[in-house]
Structure formats: structure tokens, C-alpha cells
Design a protein around this motif. Structure first.
Motif, PDB file in Angstrom:
ATOM      1  N   ALA A 150       0.827  -1.225   0.000  1.00  0.00           N
ATOM      2  CA  ALA A 150       0.000   0.000   0.000  1.00  0.00           C
ATOM      3  C   ALA A 150       0.854   1.264   0.000  1.00  0.00           C
ATOM      4  O   ALA A 150       0.508   2.260  -0.638  1.00  0.00           O
ATOM      5  CB  ALA A 150      -0.935  -0.007   1.211  1.00  0.00           C
ATOM      6  N   ASN A 151       1.960   1.230   0.720  1.00  0.00           N
ATOM      7  CA  ASN A 151       2.757   2.457   0.889  1.00  0.00           C
ATOM      8  C   ASN A 151       4.230   2.191   0.579  1.00  0.00           C
ATOM      9  O   ASN A 151       5.015   1.838   1.470  1.00  0.00           O
ATOM     10  CB  ASN A 151       2.594   2.994   2.323  1.00  0.00           C
ATOM     11  CG  ASN A 151       1.182   3.468   2.589  1.00  0.00           C
ATOM     12  OD1 ASN A 151       0.383   2.746   3.172  1.00  0.00           O
ATOM     13  ND2 ASN A 151       0.856   4.653   2.129  1.00  0.00           N
ATOM     14  N   TYR A 152       4.578   2.380  -0.669  1.00  0.00           N
ATOM     15  CA  TYR A 152       5.953   2.114  -1.119  1.00  0.00           C
ATOM     16  C   TYR A 152       6.277   3.090  -2.244  1.00  0.00           C
ATOM     17  O   TYR A 152       5.388   3.688  -2.860  1.00  0.00           O
ATOM     18  CB  TYR A 152       6.060   0.675  -1.664  1.00  0.00           C
ATOM     19  CG  TYR A 152       5.411   0.559  -3.028  1.00  0.00           C
ATOM     20  CD1 TYR A 152       6.157   0.734  -4.192  1.00  0.00           C
ATOM     21  CD2 TYR A 152       4.042   0.371  -3.150  1.00  0.00           C
ATOM     22  CE1 TYR A 152       5.554   0.696  -5.436  1.00  0.00           C
ATOM     23  CE2 TYR A 152       3.437   0.333  -4.388  1.00  0.00           C
ATOM     24  CZ  TYR A 152       4.193   0.489  -5.531  1.00  0.00           C
ATOM     25  OH  TYR A 152       3.603   0.482  -6.756  1.00  0.00           O
ATOM     26  N   SER A 153       7.541   3.268  -2.525  1.00  0.00           N
ATOM     27  CA  SER A 153       7.946   3.964  -3.765  1.00  0.00           C
ATOM     28  C   SER A 153       9.418   3.666  -4.050  1.00  0.00           C
ATOM     29  O   SER A 153      10.203   3.438  -3.125  1.00  0.00           O
ATOM     30  CB  SER A 153       7.742   5.480  -3.658  1.00  0.00           C
ATOM     31  OG  SER A 153       7.911   6.073  -4.934  1.00  0.00           O
ATOM     32  N   TYR A 154       9.770   3.634  -5.329  1.00  0.00           N
ATOM     33  CA  TYR A 154      11.178   3.512  -5.743  1.00  0.00           C
ATOM     34  C   TYR A 154      11.483   4.675  -6.673  1.00  0.00           C
ATOM     35  O   TYR A 154      10.886   4.806  -7.744  1.00  0.00           O
ATOM     36  CB  TYR A 154      11.436   2.181  -6.458  1.00  0.00           C
ATOM     37  CG  TYR A 154      12.902   1.987  -6.780  1.00  0.00           C
ATOM     38  CD1 TYR A 154      13.804   1.660  -5.774  1.00  0.00           C
ATOM     39  CD2 TYR A 154      13.392   2.163  -8.064  1.00  0.00           C
ATOM     40  CE1 TYR A 154      15.162   1.503  -6.044  1.00  0.00           C
ATOM     41  CE2 TYR A 154      14.751   2.003  -8.343  1.00  0.00           C
ATOM     42  CZ  TYR A 154      15.627   1.676  -7.321  1.00  0.00           C
ATOM     43  OH  TYR A 154      16.970   1.526  -7.580  1.00  0.00           O
ATOM     44  N   VAL A 155      12.397   5.515  -6.240  1.00  0.00           N
ATOM     45  CA  VAL A 155      12.792   6.681  -7.049  1.00  0.00           C
ATOM     46  C   VAL A 155      14.248   6.508  -7.449  1.00  0.00           C
ATOM     47  O   VAL A 155      15.110   6.242  -6.606  1.00  0.00           O
ATOM     48  CB  VAL A 155      12.601   7.995  -6.258  1.00  0.00           C
ATOM     49  CG1 VAL A 155      13.270   9.166  -6.981  1.00  0.00           C
ATOM     50  CG2 VAL A 155      11.120   8.288  -6.045  1.00  0.00           C
ATOM     51  N   LYS A 156      14.501   6.658  -8.752  1.00  0.00           N
ATOM     52  CA  LYS A 156      15.865   6.500  -9.270  1.00  0.00           C
ATOM     53  C   LYS A 156      16.259   7.786  -9.988  1.00  0.00           C
ATOM     54  O   LYS A 156      15.597   8.191 -10.943  1.00  0.00           O
ATOM     55  CB  LYS A 156      15.903   5.314 -10.231  1.00  0.00           C
ATOM     56  CG  LYS A 156      17.241   5.099 -10.908  1.00  0.00           C
ATOM     57  CD  LYS A 156      17.206   3.849 -11.765  1.00  0.00           C
ATOM     58  CE  LYS A 156      18.535   3.617 -12.474  1.00  0.00           C
ATOM     59  NZ  LYS A 156      18.527   2.408 -13.295  1.00  0.00           N
ATOM     60  N   LEU A 194       6.522   1.775   3.849  1.00  0.00           N
ATOM     61  CA  LEU A 194       5.980   2.183   5.147  1.00  0.00           C
ATOM     62  C   LEU A 194       4.752   1.358   5.492  1.00  0.00           C
ATOM     63  O   LEU A 194       3.976   0.974   4.604  1.00  0.00           O
ATOM     64  CB  LEU A 194       5.567   3.667   5.107  1.00  0.00           C
ATOM     65  CG  LEU A 194       6.657   4.703   4.846  1.00  0.00           C
ATOM     66  CD1 LEU A 194       6.044   6.086   4.684  1.00  0.00           C
ATOM     67  CD2 LEU A 194       7.678   4.699   5.990  1.00  0.00           C
ATOM     68  N   GLU A 195       4.581   1.112   6.786  1.00  0.00           N
ATOM     69  CA  GLU A 195       3.301   0.605   7.274  1.00  0.00           C
ATOM     70  C   GLU A 195       2.742   1.706   8.155  1.00  0.00           C
ATOM     71  O   GLU A 195       3.387   2.118   9.129  1.00  0.00           O
ATOM     72  CB  GLU A 195       3.531  -0.678   8.082  1.00  0.00           C
ATOM     73  CG  GLU A 195       2.224  -1.346   8.461  1.00  0.00           C
ATOM     74  CD  GLU A 195       2.467  -2.555   9.356  1.00  0.00           C
ATOM     75  OE1 GLU A 195       3.596  -3.064   9.402  1.00  0.00           O
ATOM     76  OE2 GLU A 195       1.500  -2.964  10.017  1.00  0.00           O
ATOM     77  N   LEU A 196       1.563   2.189   7.786  1.00  0.00           N
ATOM     78  CA  LEU A 196       0.985   3.333   8.491  1.00  0.00           C
ATOM     79  C   LEU A 196      -0.184   2.896   9.370  1.00  0.00           C
ATOM     80  O   LEU A 196      -0.914   1.963   9.051  1.00  0.00           O
ATOM     81  CB  LEU A 196       0.504   4.382   7.488  1.00  0.00           C
ATOM     82  CG  LEU A 196       1.575   4.962   6.554  1.00  0.00           C
ATOM     83  CD1 LEU A 196       0.965   5.925   5.555  1.00  0.00           C
ATOM     84  CD2 LEU A 196       2.679   5.642   7.360  1.00  0.00           C
ATOM     85  N   ASP A 197      -0.342   3.617  10.469  1.00  0.00           N
ATOM     86  CA  ASP A 197      -1.481   3.390  11.351  1.00  0.00           C
ATOM     87  C   ASP A 197      -2.093   4.765  11.567  1.00  0.00           C
ATOM     88  O   ASP A 197      -1.558   5.568  12.320  1.00  0.00           O
ATOM     89  CB  ASP A 197      -0.971   2.785  12.668  1.00  0.00           C
ATOM     90  CG  ASP A 197      -2.119   2.378  13.562  1.00  0.00           C
ATOM     91  OD1 ASP A 197      -3.278   2.523  13.136  1.00  0.00           O
ATOM     92  OD2 ASP A 197      -1.839   1.908  14.690  1.00  0.00           O
TER      93      ASP A 197
END
Ligand SMILES: Cc1cc2nc3c(=O)[nH]c(=O)nc-3n(C[C@H](O)[C@H](O)[C@H](O)COP(=O)(O)OP(=O)(O)OC[C@H]3O[C@@H](n4cnc5c(N)ncnc54)[C@H](O)[C@@H]3O)c2cc1C
Ligand code: SF4
Length: 338
Positions: A224-230, A248-251
Motif C-alpha cells: 500500500a505504501n511504497y515507492s522507488y525513485v531512481k 511504510l506501514e501506516l497506522d
């Protein structure tokens, strides 16, 4: 190019037998890195053991909810595998940020982990290079070092590891399954690649007589909460100056679990437990991300041409974490090519 013998392994046991009998031999999978190195005479194996037809090309679910990726799964097949796209999109995104479609069609998962640095001097046999020829010196430290490392360097070598996939695998805490004459063993991803220290000729803790059989992903995929920036000089077909994998794991608005790995800055994918710990329990905002970036880069040291990487990495970390928190991951330009 030097003469070499060629043999095909019939199964994993045969591959191990063959390499144990001739430790100077090399496995060849897709050949996208090894053949280039042989043409440049950086590698001169007397014998190639072709493992490309071994039955290590499936992606299977594990009993504890993770995935086991065969070492010969092609980068393209892995990036577009339905279970990877759905449960580990960070892996998919990192692969699609690398190389070109044609290369990804040939490159294997195991080969990607073992691809060698892109330091200019490593490929130029007319220049000293401790990684290529131990004890000869490092041409990059006082030479053209724009693409070289800013973290974990040594007086012997300031090379970076060039893989994109490995940055995602480091963030996800993958495990590397290997087999050798002494049997099978599992190497946590953080222990697979090495820092250069005084032995830059060794990139990894894989023994010369061992074969990678699989990569294991744990159950938590941070889908749900990820990103890869190059960040790179061209949008495709170029290695990272700096890359960031964030998960990330968000609460609510708070960070329960954080993973952060950097590519293009060190001899291995760079993680820092303190930076990740500093994010846990915090509101997922710019201030927390900037603090984590400062922590992660606190020991960064630039050389004559690459000091710009420190600020670039700082800003890339904040951007990548922001995208991850917002659930708006970086779209790779090659995503549309199938
Ligand atoms: C022009 C160009 C651009 C590229 N850009 C990128 C990029 O942006 N990002 C990126 O991540 N990569 C990039 N790559 C690298 C590419 O991803 C790697 O070359 C590829 O992943 C290597 O896989 P392979 O199967 O072809 O390995 P091979 O070339 O066959 O082997 C590489 C090494 O791994 C060893 N090996 C292979 N499989 C195993 C195994 N199972 N067990 C033990 N040893 C093994 C071989 O002996 C050899 O030493 C680029 C390559 C090129 C040529
Ligand atoms: S940085 Fe490493 S790979 Fe590059 S020239 Fe120096 S020793 Fe060789």
C-alpha cells in the motif's frame, strides 16, 4: 577475447560439482554482464558453466506467506509476475527502473545480485583498480568519481553496487538461498553484499563454489505504501546516481514500520537501522522524513566530483518517503512497455 570451454549444467547438483572441480570457472545465466566483462578482458574464465536451463525459473508461495523466486526467473518475468505486482510492487518498480526491456528479457534474478560495479576504471584494464587487480591502486579516488560512492567507502575502493532490484530486496529484507559442496545455506540480504574494506575484489559473501538457487521474500510486502525513485543522467538505460526504496506501514497518520534503502551511494544497498527507528511512531510528515534523511547520510563523504550526491540523496529520500506515505508511488517510464 580469450579461449574458454563451455559446458551446460544438468541440475543444481551438477552445477555445484562442476564449479567445485574448477573454481576459476564461472556460471553464466543471461550473460548480460559477464559477456561484456569477458570482452573487456576484465574477466577471463577458462570455462563457462551454463546454468540458464536449470529448473530455477518459478515463483512459488512459501508456507509462511512469502514468495520464493527461482534464481533464473528473468527480470521481465519477475517485474510483471501477478503475485509480485500485487504483493511486492516495490520489486516490480525497482526492476522496471533498470536497464532496458531487451536486457531485462535476458537478465536473471541471481545474475542481477552478482552484477559487478560500473566504476569506469574497473572496465578499463589499462588503469589501476584494486577490485580488478588487488594491490594495484584505486584510480577513482583521485580520478573521475562522479558515479562513485559516498557511504561505506575505504581507502582501497569507492565503487558502488549498480543493481536496482537489490535496493528493493534490501528494504524488504529478502533472503538469498545458495547451494555449494557443503550443502545449502540461507544468507540474509543485509549480509549478502560486502563493503569494500581492504578486500574490494570480493563483492559478496557467496563462496566461489556456490550457486544462488532462490531469493525468498518475507510475507510483508508493503504493497500500500511504497515507492522507488531512481535519479540518473538519462531516463532509461542508465545506472542510478542515487536511488531510494521506501516502504511504510501506516497506522492512521503515524508510521508503524519503516524501511529505507539507498542505491548508487555505496558498495552495497545502504540501510541504517537508526534512520528507520527514528521514523517509527512518528507522524508521516516532511519533518520526520528530513530527520531520517539526515541520520542516514550523517557519515556521507563526497569526493572531488560526487559531493552533489549527498544533497541529491537527502532530497530523494524525502520525496520517496512522501510518495510512499501518500500511496502515490513513482511510476517507472517503462511500466507501459510489456
Ligand atoms: C547497458 C546495460 C544497462 C544496465 N542497466 C541496469 C540498471 O539500470 N539497473 C540494474 O539493476 N541493472 C542494469 N544492468 C545490469 C543487468 O541487470 C545485469 O547485467 C543482469 O541483471 C545480470 O544478470 P545475468 O543473468 O545476465 O547475469 P550474467 O551476466 O549471466 O552473470 C553475472 C554474474 O553472476 C554470476 N551468476 C549468474 N547467475 C548466478 C547464480 N544463480 N549463482 C551464482 N552465480 C551466478 C555469473 O557467474 C556472473 O559472475 C544493465 C546492464 C547493461 C548491459
Ligand atoms: S573505486 Fe573500486 S572499482 Fe573503481 S577504480 Fe577504485 S578500486 Fe577499482
Amino acid at each position: 577475447m580469450n579461449n574458454f570451454q563451455y559446458a551446460r549444467a544438468t541440475d543444481v547438483a551438477d552445477a555445484v560439482r562442476q564449479i567445485a572441480a574448477d573454481p576459476a570457472a564461472k556460471f553464466i545465466a543471461g550473460g548480460t554482464n559477464l559477456i561484456d566483462l569477458m570482452k573487456y578482458e576484465v574477466e577471463r574464465p577458462p570455462r563457462l558453466i551454463d546454468i540458464s536451463r536449470l529448473p530455477l525459473n518459478t515463483v512459488d508461495e512459501t508456507a509462511d506467506g512469502g514468495l520464493r523466486i527461482g534464481a533464473l526467473v528473468l527480470n521481465t518475468d519477475l517485474a510483471y509476475h501477478p503475485l509480485i505486482e500485487k504483493r511486492y510492487p516495490l520489486v516490480s518498480s525497482a526492476i522496471l527502473a533498470g536497464a532496458s526491456q531487451q536486457l531485462r528479457n535476458m537478465a536473471s534474478t541471481g545474475g542481477n545480485l552478482l552484477q559487478r560495479t560500473r566504476c569506469f576504471y574497473f572496465y578499463d584494464v589499462a588503469t589501476p583498480c584494486n577490485k580488478r587487480e588487488p594491490g594495484s591502486g584505486c584510480s577513482a579516488i583521485d580520478g573521475i568519481n562522479r558515479i562513485n560512492a559516498i557511504l561505506g567507502t575505504s581507502e582501497a575502493c569507492i565503487a558502488t553496487h549498480p543493481s536496482d532490484l537489490c535496493v528493493a530486496l534490501a528494504a524488504l529484507e529478502a533472503k538469498v538461498h545458495v547451494a555449494g559442496p557443503a550443502g545449502e545455506r540461507v544468507i540474509p540480504f543485509a549480509d549478502f553484499h560486502r563493503l569494500p574494506g581492504s578486500t574490494p575484489e570480493r563483492d559478496t559473501n557467496l563462496e566461489p563454489n556456490e550457486i544462488i538457487t532462490a531469493i525468498e521474500l518475507p510475507a510483508q510486502g508493503f504493497a500500500a505504501n511504497y515507492s522507488y525513485v531512481k535519479i540518473r543522467d538519462r531516463l532509461s538505460y542508465a545506472f542510478a546516481l542515487v536511488s531510494v526504496a521506501a516502504a511504510l506501514e501506516l497506522d492512521g497518520g503515524r508510521i508503524k514500520e519503516a524501511r529505507l534503502a539507498l542505491g548508487g551511494v555505496a558498495h552495497k544497498p545502504w540501510r541504517d537501522p537508526q534512520a528507520e527507528q527514528a521514523l517509527r511512531g512518528q507522524a508521516a510528515d516532511r519533518e520526520a522524513f528530513a530527520r531520517a534523511a539526515d541520520l542516514l547520510l550523517r557519515d556521507a563523504r563526497g569526493f572531488s566530483h560526487n559531493a552533489f550526491k549527498i544533497d541529491l540523496a537527502r532530497r530523494a529520500i524525502v520525496r520517496t518517503l512522501t510518495q510512499a506515505a501518500n500511496g502515490t508511488p513513482q511510476i517507472q517510464s517503462s511500466k507501459k512497455i510489456r
